[in-house]
Design an enzyme around this catalytic site. Structure first.
Site, mmCIF file in Angstrom:
data_model
loop_
_atom_site.group_PDB
_atom_site.id
_atom_site.type_symbol
_atom_site.label_atom_id
_atom_site.label_comp_id
_atom_site.label_asym_id
_atom_site.label_seq_id
_atom_site.Cartn_x
_atom_site.Cartn_y
_atom_site.Cartn_z
ATOM 1 N N GLY A 8 6.519 -3.500 -13.029
ATOM 2 C CA GLY A 8 6.425 -1.699 -12.234
ATOM 3 C C GLY A 8 6.377 -1.389 -11.113
ATOM 4 N N ARG A 52 5.298 2.294 -5.781
ATOM 5 C CA ARG A 52 5.812 1.968 -4.307
ATOM 6 C C ARG A 52 5.742 0.586 -3.986
ATOM 7 N NH1 ARG A 52 1.373 4.120 -0.395
ATOM 8 N NH2 ARG A 52 1.711 6.464 -1.186
ATOM 9 N N MET A 53 4.781 -0.507 -4.346
ATOM 10 C CA MET A 53 5.410 -2.120 -3.860
ATOM 11 C C MET A 53 6.103 -2.565 -5.013
ATOM 12 S SD MET A 53 3.223 -3.266 -2.219
ATOM 13 C CE MET A 53 3.187 -5.159 -3.340
ATOM 14 N N GLY A 105 -0.903 -8.404 -8.451
ATOM 15 C CA GLY A 105 -1.540 -7.586 -7.028
ATOM 16 C C GLY A 105 -1.915 -6.456 -8.661
ATOM 17 N N THR A 106 -1.930 -6.268 -9.584
ATOM 18 C CA THR A 106 -2.477 -5.462 -10.124
ATOM 19 C C THR A 106 -4.327 -5.284 -9.875
ATOM 20 O OG1 THR A 106 -0.772 -5.137 -11.411
ATOM 21 C CG2 THR A 106 -2.944 -4.872 -13.110
ATOM 22 N N THR A 107 -4.696 -4.209 -9.952
ATOM 23 C CA THR A 107 -6.014 -4.422 -9.561
ATOM 24 C C THR A 107 -7.090 -3.337 -10.944
ATOM 25 O OG1 THR A 107 -5.256 -1.937 -7.853
ATOM 26 C CG2 THR A 107 -6.587 -4.464 -6.982
ATOM 27 N N ASN A 113 -5.209 -8.145 -2.385
ATOM 28 C CA ASN A 113 -4.251 -7.841 -1.429
ATOM 29 C C ASN A 113 -3.613 -9.164 -0.951
ATOM 30 O OD1 ASN A 113 -3.368 -7.620 1.816
ATOM 31 N ND2 ASN A 113 -4.924 -6.048 1.972
ATOM 32 N N HIS A 154 -8.863 3.541 5.481
ATOM 33 C CA HIS A 154 -7.947 3.576 4.542
ATOM 34 C C HIS A 154 -7.411 4.629 4.631
ATOM 35 C CE1 HIS A 154 -8.591 -0.465 2.456
ATOM 36 N NE2 HIS A 154 -7.077 -0.617 2.468
ATOM 37 N N LYS A 167 -6.370 7.185 -0.456
ATOM 38 C CA LYS A 167 -7.028 6.122 -0.896
ATOM 39 C C LYS A 167 -8.529 6.675 -2.083
ATOM 40 C CE LYS A 167 -7.865 0.955 -0.729
ATOM 41 N NZ LYS A 167 -7.431 0.602 -2.254
#
Length: 238
Positions: free
Chosen positions: A13, A17-18, A91-93, A117, A147, A151
């Site tokens: 990924g 951003r991450m 950390g994939t949601t 998180n 947030h 979001k």
């Protein structure tokens, strides 16, 4: 004294951003050597080889994969770690129940850690919340999360994860309130209210870099661990 061998890292990924933050931070961290990265289109980012997601099976050897992608790309990433016997940090949601079950199954053969998180502070907050919920079973519990205006999901994945922790220890689900305002990175308040008294446990994030730094900390600590579903806070404490 011999210098420790760097952990070979694969960032899955990489164009998000991450992913971009992970590549930037890992490049300056002597604990890691970036083996490769994977994104939907491939290419190169800051001199790092980036494979297209369809070619993930051709990735060079690595020790730990850090995955911040989309649910559609999650299965191939997890499968590759199982085939290679490599640790998996994700950390994939938005994962389906089938994908969560697959993660549990993969943990029988490789070390895995999944968190909504990867903030170190949130990991500690979850531990504090667990203990408070177990001690205050007769108290009301609420989670208020704030947030930025862009979001989409509400409550946040972090709020829901905290809620699951509370439900398992407290016996009841908390109430949720979600606020979307300005450019707030993230704020979570867990409130326990009893007769004549109240406890508030609050975490405020002011820098998005904390999530990438936490994921790299998880990668450093899970390398060499035995197979299993590892909790981030447990990796921090040991």
């Amino acid at each position: 004294m011999t210098t420790p061998t760097p952990i070979r890292l694969l960032v899955h990924g990489a164009s998000g951003r991450m992913g971009s933050a992970l590549l930037r931070l890992a490049a300056g961290d002597p604990r890691f050597a970036i083996a490769a990265a994977v994104s939907r289109s491939g290419g190169s980012i800051d001199g790092v080889l980036v494979l297209a997601s369809g070619r993930i099976a051709t990735a060079p050897e690595f020790d730990v994969m850090v995955d911040f992608s989309l649910p559609a790309a999650f299965d191939a990433a997890l499968e590759l770690c199982m085939e290679r016997g490599c640790a998996f940090v994700s950390g994939t949601t938005g994962l389906s129940q089938a994908q969560r079950n697959a993660l549990d199954a993969a943990a029988a053969t490789v070390p895995c850690v999944w968190e909504a998180n990867f903030s170190v502070g949130i990991a500690v907050l979850g531990d504090l919340v667990r203990r408070a919920a177990a001690a205050l079973r007769s108290w009301d519990c609420d989670i208020v999360e704030t947030h930025h205006t862009h979001k989409r999901d509400a409550p946040s994945g972090t709020a829901l994860a905290l809620g699951q922790t509370i439900a398992s220890a407290h016996g009841t689900e908390p109430h949720y309130a979600s606020l979307r305002a300005g450019d707030v990175v993230g704020e979570h308040m867990v409130q326990f209210t009893g007769g004549g008294e109240r406890i508030e446990l609050i975490h405020r994030a002011t820098d998005r870099g904390i999530f990438a730094r936490g994921a790299l900390e998880a990668a450093a600590r899970i390398a060499g661990q035995p197979p299993g579903r590892h909790e981030f806070v447990e990796l921090l404490l040991h």
